[in-house]
Design a protein around this motif. Structure first.
Motif, short mmCIF file in Angstrom:
data_model
loop_
_atom_site.label_atom_id
_atom_site.label_comp_id
_atom_site.label_asym_id
_atom_site.label_seq_id
_atom_site.Cartn_x
_atom_site.Cartn_y
_atom_site.Cartn_z
N PRO A 76 0.84 -1.21 0.00
CA PRO A 76 0.00 0.00 0.00
C PRO A 76 0.87 1.25 0.00
O PRO A 76 2.01 1.23 0.45
N LEU A 77 0.30 2.35 -0.48
CA LEU A 77 1.04 3.60 -0.60
C LEU A 77 1.18 4.23 0.79
O LEU A 77 0.27 4.90 1.27
N ARG A 78 2.34 4.04 1.42
CA ARG A 78 2.59 4.54 2.77
C ARG A 78 3.18 5.93 2.77
O ARG A 78 2.84 6.78 3.60
N ALA A 79 4.13 6.20 1.85
CA ALA A 79 4.84 7.47 1.84
C ALA A 79 5.27 7.81 0.43
O ALA A 79 5.79 6.96 -0.29
N VAL A 80 5.06 9.08 0.05
CA VAL A 80 5.45 9.57 -1.27
C VAL A 80 6.36 10.77 -1.09
O VAL A 80 6.05 11.71 -0.36
N VAL A 81 7.51 10.74 -1.77
CA VAL A 81 8.43 11.87 -1.79
C VAL A 81 8.09 12.73 -3.01
O VAL A 81 8.14 12.25 -4.14
N PHE A 82 7.73 13.98 -2.78
CA PHE A 82 7.54 14.94 -3.86
C PHE A 82 8.79 15.82 -3.94
O PHE A 82 9.27 16.32 -2.92
N PHE A 83 9.32 16.02 -5.14
CA PHE A 83 10.41 16.98 -5.30
C PHE A 83 10.32 17.68 -6.64
O PHE A 83 9.83 17.13 -7.63
N ALA A 84 10.77 18.93 -6.66
CA ALA A 84 10.65 19.80 -7.83
C ALA A 84 12.02 19.99 -8.48
O ALA A 84 13.05 19.99 -7.81
N CYS A 85 12.01 20.18 -9.80
CA CYS A 85 13.22 20.48 -10.56
C CYS A 85 12.98 21.74 -11.39
O CYS A 85 12.08 21.76 -12.24
#
Length: 472
Positions: A339-348
């Motif tokens: 299951p989706l526990r943690a998502v890292v979002f990052f910008a470029c």
């Protein structure tokens, strides 16, 4: 017919939402530029192949049009309010201007950049803010009481260089990152003093931008602000007593690695947006000579081998934040994945993309790019920068470009604009929410000041209850 999330978002926007887009064009701050259609545009989003993460937008995706707040050229939605809480060269508590920067007590620092909020035991909170200056950087702190009044201001890190962004830790400290070729990461206590700060060379030597911690996997994620940069993770070997006395990850012992997307090893880069929007598997490779400046290491590796160093290339890594889904609310994924526990979002900023990395299943996709704005009348985003996830689940991205906006990201859909600063010649930096989601702090890095010099100002945006957690 079965609708995908992308198809549903397109239908909502180009149907009922189209009228709102027209209205936005009639009530906009100066400097707002329309985005015209470009030849050879990508296929419609609902026709793209492959899978996507089951991400949803938060309540701020429902905000209305912007209106002038009357404060320093800041435009905000109806029902929101904004105030300035600190200006460069002024004592934040008394408001008195100190040209010498010290005679009247602590003065707010120059060039405020990345920031975060930390809750206090008395119900108040502290907002910390980096100073992105070359020789006298560091971190300043604003202490608020439970009623929101500003009661103190002080430094928590001094005499570092170009402190750009960073990230909070689960044990209540701030990781402040130096954006230099030999930049390091410093840890400081938002409630402490500069004497408590420590440096962590094990987190790498490069143009650090931001950091985020996943405590369950004992991992710190790190972005690199360089056109040939990489995306890093540091896996800690254990735990120690932290600088604030709480149990913390050991940031001196561990392994530093770089991310590789399938098919894009050794500096490869996916310039095809249709491909980048599709979930791909990732793997991690050990960093070469982690104690040396990574830009130099890559150059030497290329000169000696004729190929790029390990890791996929990310074009100007910027803001970084992790969204954790609590037990019982973790979206399910197909094919027997966790299951989706943690998502890292990052910008470029080099390609104006926002990535989403599924930590536990080692897969990644682009969830925002400027193609999402074609036909909306909104200007394309320029130099996406700091990023934060609100307590209600909104992903907020700051912009360095001429328009200076805070974007509410709608995953794989059309974003909304939370606010815009109209005084120009600056950067919008440091977005961070209070734990209850009622307030958002941000800065104009070279914003207006009472000393007729543009050296930075920090603001507080108050959100109506309908846009806070638990409002549904």
């Amino acid at each position: 017919m079965a609708y995908t999330r992308r198809a549903l978002l397109r239908t909502l926007f180009y149907g009922a939402g189209a009228a709102a887009a027209v209205a936005w064009g009639l009530d906009r701050p100066s400097g707002y530029l329309p985005l015209s259609r470009v030849p050879g545009a990508l296929p419609p989003l609902d026709k793209l192949p492959g899978r996507e993460l089951p991400l949803v937008a938060g309540p701020l995706s429902q905000i209305g049009l912007l209106q002038n707040s009357g404060v320093d050229g800041i435009w905000i939605p109806e029902g929101f309010s904004v105030r300035c809480v600190a200006r460069h060269l002024a004592n934040p508590v008394s408001g008195r201007i100190d040209p010498s920067g010290g005679l009247l007590g602590y003065s707010w620092h120059r060039a405020p950049d990345g920031g975060a909020v930390f809750g206090a035991e008395d119900g108040g909170w502290v907002y910390v803010s980096n100073s992105e200056t070359n020789r006298s950087g560091g971190v300043g702190a604003l202490r608020f009481a439970a009623d929101g009044s500003l009661i103190d201001a002080y430094p928590v890190l001094l005499n570092t260089r170009r402190n750009c962004a960073g990230g909070p830790t689960p044990w209540g400290t701030w990781l402040s990152c130096e954006e230099l070729s030999d930049g390091l990461v410093y840890e400081c206590d938002p409630f402490g003093t500069p004497a408590q700060a420590v440096v962590h060379p094990a987190l790498g030597c490069f143009r650090h931008e931001a950091a985020a911690v996943d405590e369950q996997t004992r991992t710190v994620y790190l972005t690199e602000d360089h056109g040939d940069g990489r995306f890093y993770r540091f896996r800690s070997f254990g735990r120690v007593s932290g600088i604030n006395g709480r149990s913390a990850l050991d940031l001196s012992q561990g392994v530093l690695e770089v991310l590789e997307i399938d098919g894009f090893a050794h500096g490869g880069y996916d310039d095809n947006l249709a491909s980048a929007r599709v979930l791909r598997k990732v793997r991690w490779q050990p960093v070469l000579q982690p104690q040396h400046p990574q830009g130099e290491v890559r150059d030497q590796y290329r000169a000696s081998t004729g190929q790029g160093a390990p890791g996929t290339r990310f074009n100007g890594g910027e803001g970084l934040w992790i969204q954790h889904f609590p037990d019982g609310q973790q979206p399910l994924l197909p094919d027997g994945q966790r299951p989706l526990r943690a998502v890292v979002f990052f910008a470029c900023k080099g390609d104006n993309r926002v990535y989403a990395l599924d930590i536990d299943n080692d897969q990644i996709e682009v969830v925002f790019d400027n193609e999402h704005l074609i036909g909306t009348g909104q200007a394309p985003f320029k130099d996406v920068d700091n990023l934060v996830v609100s307590p209600a689940g909104d992903v907020i991205v700051a912009e360095d470009g001429d328009a200076m906006r805070l974007m509410v990201m709608v995953p794989n859909g059309v974003p909304r604009i939370l606010l815009q600063i109209d005084h120009g010649g600056s950067e919008l930096t440091g977005p961070a929410f209070t734990p209850d989601g009622s307030r958002l702090y941000f800065s104009s890095q070279r914003g207006p000041s009472a000393m007729l010099v543009n050296r930075g100002a920090t603001y507080e945006l108050t959100l109506p209850p309908a846009f806070r957690p638990g409002s549904a």
